[in-house]
Design a protein around this motif. Structure first.
Motif, PDB file in Angstrom:
ATOM      1  N   PRO A  91       0.838  -1.192   0.000  1.00  0.00           N
ATOM      2  CA  PRO A  91       0.000   0.000   0.000  1.00  0.00           C
ATOM      3  C   PRO A  91       0.882   1.254   0.000  1.00  0.00           C
ATOM      4  CG  PRO A  91      -0.714  -1.541   1.712  1.00  0.00           C
ATOM      5  CD  PRO A  91       0.622  -2.019   1.196  1.00  0.00           C
ATOM      6  N   VAL A  92       0.482   2.230  -0.779  1.00  0.00           N
ATOM      7  CA  VAL A  92       1.266   3.476  -0.874  1.00  0.00           C
ATOM      8  C   VAL A  92       0.323   4.669  -0.840  1.00  0.00           C
ATOM      9  CG1 VAL A  92       3.114   2.467  -2.287  1.00  0.00           C
ATOM     10  CG2 VAL A  92       1.134   3.509  -3.406  1.00  0.00           C
ATOM     11  N   ILE A  93       0.868   5.795  -0.456  1.00  0.00           N
ATOM     12  CA  ILE A  93       0.187   7.060  -0.696  1.00  0.00           C
ATOM     13  C   ILE A  93       0.871   7.675  -1.915  1.00  0.00           C
ATOM     14  CG2 ILE A  93      -0.387   9.353   0.173  1.00  0.00           C
ATOM     15  CD1 ILE A  93      -0.138   8.198   3.020  1.00  0.00           C
ATOM     16  N   ARG A 101      -3.574  13.633  -2.883  1.00  0.00           N
ATOM     17  CA  ARG A 101      -2.926  12.369  -2.513  1.00  0.00           C
ATOM     18  C   ARG A 101      -3.990  11.294  -2.379  1.00  0.00           C
ATOM     19  NH1 ARG A 101      -0.652  14.871   2.402  1.00  0.00           N
ATOM     20  NH2 ARG A 101       0.734  16.501   1.631  1.00  0.00           N
ATOM     21  N   MET A 102      -3.629  10.082  -2.795  1.00  0.00           N
ATOM     22  CA  MET A 102      -4.575   8.980  -2.652  1.00  0.00           C
ATOM     23  C   MET A 102      -3.873   7.714  -2.195  1.00  0.00           C
ATOM     24  SD  MET A 102      -5.484   7.852  -6.577  1.00  0.00           S
ATOM     25  CE  MET A 102      -6.729   6.715  -5.967  1.00  0.00           C
ATOM     26  N   LEU A 103      -4.641   6.900  -1.452  1.00  0.00           N
ATOM     27  CA  LEU A 103      -4.149   5.595  -1.048  1.00  0.00           C
ATOM     28  C   LEU A 103      -4.284   4.676  -2.244  1.00  0.00           C
ATOM     29  CD1 LEU A 103      -4.736   2.553   0.216  1.00  0.00           C
ATOM     30  CD2 LEU A 103      -3.002   3.971   1.305  1.00  0.00           C
ATOM     31  N   SER A 104      -3.243   3.940  -2.563  1.00  0.00           N
ATOM     32  CA  SER A 104      -3.286   3.001  -3.672  1.00  0.00           C
ATOM     33  C   SER A 104      -2.325   1.851  -3.377  1.00  0.00           C
ATOM     34  CB  SER A 104      -2.929   3.710  -4.981  1.00  0.00           C
ATOM     35  OG  SER A 104      -2.978   2.790  -6.049  1.00  0.00           O
ATOM     36  N   ARG A 105      -1.892   1.210  -4.419  1.00  0.00           N
ATOM     37  CA  ARG A 105      -0.962   0.108  -4.281  1.00  0.00           C
ATOM     38  C   ARG A 105      -0.003   0.191  -5.448  1.00  0.00           C
ATOM     39  NH1 ARG A 105      -3.683  -5.737  -3.061  1.00  0.00           N
ATOM     40  NH2 ARG A 105      -1.958  -6.854  -4.012  1.00  0.00           N
ATOM     41  N   MET A 118       9.631   8.210  -5.635  1.00  0.00           N
ATOM     42  CA  MET A 118       9.675   7.417  -6.864  1.00  0.00           C
ATOM     43  C   MET A 118       8.516   7.812  -7.784  1.00  0.00           C
ATOM     44  SD  MET A 118       9.807   3.260  -7.057  1.00  0.00           S
ATOM     45  CE  MET A 118       8.089   2.861  -7.305  1.00  0.00           C
ATOM     46  N   ALA A 119       8.814   8.077  -9.061  1.00  0.00           N
ATOM     47  CA  ALA A 119       7.767   8.464 -10.012  1.00  0.00           C
ATOM     48  C   ALA A 119       6.925   7.248 -10.373  1.00  0.00           C
ATOM     49  CB  ALA A 119       8.395   9.066 -11.261  1.00  0.00           C
ATOM     50  N   VAL A 120       5.610   7.426 -10.362  1.00  0.00           N
ATOM     51  CA  VAL A 120       4.702   6.313 -10.662  1.00  0.00           C
ATOM     52  C   VAL A 120       3.634   6.776 -11.651  1.00  0.00           C
ATOM     53  CG1 VAL A 120       5.038   5.063  -8.486  1.00  0.00           C
ATOM     54  CG2 VAL A 120       3.312   6.881  -8.614  1.00  0.00           C
ATOM     55  N   GLU A 121       3.031   5.781 -12.306  1.00  0.00           N
ATOM     56  CA  GLU A 121       1.953   6.089 -13.263  1.00  0.00           C
ATOM     57  C   GLU A 121       0.803   5.115 -13.058  1.00  0.00           C
ATOM     58  OE1 GLU A 121       4.186   5.698 -16.885  1.00  0.00           O
ATOM     59  OE2 GLU A 121       3.718   3.561 -17.067  1.00  0.00           O
ATOM     60  N   LEU A 122      -0.359   5.569 -13.464  1.00  0.00           N
ATOM     61  CA  LEU A 122      -1.599   4.826 -13.247  1.00  0.00           C
ATOM     62  C   LEU A 122      -1.640   3.526 -14.035  1.00  0.00           C
ATOM     63  CD1 LEU A 122      -4.603   5.001 -12.150  1.00  0.00           C
ATOM     64  CD2 LEU A 122      -5.162   6.090 -14.340  1.00  0.00           C
ATOM     65  N   TRP A 132     -12.799  -1.494 -11.220  1.00  0.00           N
ATOM     66  CA  TRP A 132     -11.399  -1.325 -11.608  1.00  0.00           C
ATOM     67  C   TRP A 132     -10.746  -0.462 -10.529  1.00  0.00           C
ATOM     68  CZ3 TRP A 132     -14.846  -2.712 -15.115  1.00  0.00           C
ATOM     69  CH2 TRP A 132     -14.456  -3.396 -16.274  1.00  0.00           C
ATOM     70  N   LEU A 133      -9.617  -0.917  -9.999  1.00  0.00           N
ATOM     71  CA  LEU A 133      -8.934  -0.131  -8.974  1.00  0.00           C
ATOM     72  C   LEU A 133      -7.771   0.639  -9.598  1.00  0.00           C
ATOM     73  CD1 LEU A 133      -8.774  -2.614  -5.944  1.00  0.00           C
ATOM     74  CD2 LEU A 133     -10.354  -0.691  -6.284  1.00  0.00           C
ATOM     75  N   PRO A 134      -7.624   1.896  -9.200  1.00  0.00           N
ATOM     76  CA  PRO A 134      -6.489   2.690  -9.704  1.00  0.00           C
ATOM     77  C   PRO A 134      -5.209   2.338  -8.961  1.00  0.00           C
ATOM     78  CG  PRO A 134      -7.910   4.052  -8.308  1.00  0.00           C
ATOM     79  CD  PRO A 134      -8.544   2.689  -8.364  1.00  0.00           C
ATOM     80  N   TYR A 135      -4.475   1.342  -9.457  1.00  0.00           N
ATOM     81  CA  TYR A 135      -3.144   1.000  -8.948  1.00  0.00           C
ATOM     82  C   TYR A 135      -2.121   1.865  -9.673  1.00  0.00           C
ATOM     83  CZ  TYR A 135      -4.994  -3.417  -6.947  1.00  0.00           C
ATOM     84  OH  TYR A 135      -5.659  -4.372  -6.244  1.00  0.00           O
ATOM     85  N   PHE A 136      -0.872   1.778  -9.208  1.00  0.00           N
ATOM     86  CA  PHE A 136       0.211   2.505  -9.854  1.00  0.00           C
ATOM     87  C   PHE A 136       1.396   1.556 -10.063  1.00  0.00           C
ATOM     88  CE2 PHE A 136      -2.456   5.804  -8.294  1.00  0.00           C
ATOM     89  CZ  PHE A 136      -2.278   6.867  -9.159  1.00  0.00           C
TER      90      PHE A 136
END
Ligand SMILES: [Zn+2]
Lengths: 141, 387
Positions: A91-93, A101-105, A118-122, A132-136
């Motif tokens: 789990p990440v913010i 900011r959102m809680l995701s994974r 760390m740069a992340v993308e959807l 559908w869950l918005p993971y990164f």
């Protein structure tokens, strides 16, 4: 058998109200956040009012889907049976370019490589018929 | 102004256990603690006319019926999770100072080990999850399901910004364990802990290892509050409530989007309580800090003003929070090494210290003590007490 499966089913969001609207956009392949029509600020989680200007006028504005890791944890020992097979998972913010900011994974990334900044993308991921869950994942560039 | 208008006059606890469980109902275990607190005060149960139960473990109606309190005048529950007992202490003080009630009972307890675990209620009972539908819709689906995971996100960010280390988290666990060696009632009595053992303990949700986590326990605890005037006639030396406050982070129902990520309820409550008490953090002889996990002790020490934000890691190192250090913290062993009884035992231990009843772990000449509560997504409460 059915009961056992139900016990271990992953928790899903309720598809009602503003959360339902959020997840219907995800099911259409888009991450959208509420944007206040009066002051222009984005917000997450969904709320009826803008906490900055008390406006009740907003639109669902499409997110760039890009951001960076703000904080994270590596769940080695899952505390919910539905996530037993996922462990270890992270789990990440995520802090998005829009400022929310959102809680995701974060997926496709070993715990040892996770880092704040760390740069992340959807990467929208289907987890049920309707959800559908918005993971990164780590950004490709 | 609430200062010195109310006192804690009775404390009570049950034994603490894990396996095989208390063998009592959740109400039964709380009643045992409540009766002990009422007896300690030299009161009769029927004299209790105010009851402030802990959230989700019992109703005031049931307590009043069991205890024969036929004149219940004040009942409420403060919904702040583990911050509730100290927030209830303030509410009790307000009630007796204003004459709304004469003798207020704050009971609590649970079968936290043998009954439903927090990891279950926090994921399955919408009424027990801080944030309610927000957690259901935006946390649980991603696998953020339990308190060590929520708080790990706070701890990790703090480590990143301020350089707080795993060994500093370990120093908190070790300090609590050392104190438990002086407390025969503690679950970890006779089981000392070294840094090597701490670092070797299995990871739960990084940075939290097993020994960063508190002890799910079967047990109960309770205290009784009355006015300073009535306190004079009772059995024990009264412990005065000099200042008390409770507050919440913003927003309280969602962790990730907080404008100031490190601001918690205590950030607002502590300055208010110290102002009310007319003392400063450096005047305090000991502190009982709600230690659900190790980092929460570091964060609360900072936000309560015992050190600056970012300096909590250094504060807890080198015995800083052990007996004999600059600020003894959780002299009973805390939730980490005594027992997790919802934070009420922190109040009980503070009273014991100020009465001089803390035996081998007594803080010499303890005159002023602080007790805090932490709950939900960072709700906070604090009381400043004196003998
Ligand atoms: Zn606005």
């Amino acid at each position: 058998m059915n009961a056992a499966r139900a016990d271990h089913a992953k928790p899903l969001p309720a598809l009602t109200g503003l959360a339902g609207e959020f997840y219907r956009w995800c099911a259409q392949g888009e991450l959208r956040f509420q944007r206040c029509e009066d002051c222009g600020r984005h917000r997450h989680v969904p709320r009826e009012l803008c906490a900055h200007c008390a406006s009740s006028k907003w639109v669902w504005a499409r997110s760039s889907g890009r951001g960076m890791v703000f904080s994270w944890t590596d769940v080695v020992r899952p505390l919910h049976p539905a996530f037993a097979e996922d462990a270890p998972y992270a789990p990440v913010i995520v802090e998005l370019d829009e400022g929310v900011r959102m809680l995701s994974r974060v997926v496709d990334c070993a715990a040892g490589e996770l880092a704040i900044g760390m740069a992340v993308e959807l990467v929208l991921t289907q987890v049920s018929d309707q959800v559908w869950l918005p993971y990164f994942r780590r950004s490709k560039d | 102004m609430l200062r010195d208008k109310a006192c804690i006059v009775g404390i009570g606890e049950t034994p603490f256990c894990r396996k095989p469980g208390s063998g009592l109902s959740e109400m039964g275990i709380q009643l045992q603690a409540a009766l002990a607190a009422i007896e300690d005060a030299g009161l009769k149960p029927a004299q209790i006319d105010g009851i402030l139960p802990f959230p989700n473990v019992g109703k005031s109606e049931a307590f009043a019926a069991e205890l024969g309190c036929s004149n219940l005048r004040f009942a409420a529950t403060v919904h702040m999770g583990g911050a509730a007992p100290v927030a209830s202490l303030r509410a009790a003080a307000m009630a007796v100072a204003s004459g709304v009630a004469d003798y207020v009972l704050v009971p609590g307890g649970w079968n936290g080990y043998s009954g439903a675990r927090v990891r279950e209620t926090a994921a399955n009972d919408l009424n027990s999850i801080p944030g309610g539908a927000i957690a259901r819709d935006f946390y649980l689906p991603f696998g953020l399901t339990a308190p060590p995971q929520w708080y790990a996100l706070m701890a990790r960010r703090h480590m990143h910004e301020f350089g707080t280390t795993e060994e500093q988290l370990g120093a908190v666990a070790i300090a609590m364990r050392r104190h438990a060696q002086l407390n025969p009632a503690a679950l970890m009595y006779g089981k000392p802990l070294t840094m090597e053992q701490y670092l070797a303990s299995p990871m739960i949700s990084s940075p939290y290892r097993l020994f960063d986590c508190s002890l799910e326990t079967d047990g109960g605890a309770a205290f009784v509050v009355t006015s300073a005037e009535r306190a004079r006639d009772l059995r024990q030396d009264p412990v005065f409530i000099m200042g008390a406050a409770a507050s919440q982070p913003y927003p309280a129902d969602e962790i990730c989007g907080r404008p100031d990520f490190h601001r918690i309820g205590l950030s607002t409550a502590a300055p208010e309580a110290f102002r009310m008490a007319g003392v400063k953090p450096e005047d305090v002889d000991f502190a009982q800090i709600y230690d659900c996990f190790t980092f929460e002790v570091i964060q609360q020490l900072e936000e309560a003003g015992f050190c600056a934000r970012g300096e909590g890691g250094a504060f807890v190192e080198n015995g800083g929070i052990e007996l004999g250090g600059r600020l003894p913290v959780n002299t009973h062993g805390g939730l980490l090494s005594q027992a997790h009884v919802l934070g009420i035992s922190h109040v009980v231990e503070a009273v014991r210290q100020l009465r001089g009843q803390a035996d081998a772990r007594q803080v010499t000449n303890a005159e002023i003590g602080v007790v805090t509560g932490w709950g939900d997504f960072g709700d906070g409460s604090i009381a400043i007490l004196r003998r």
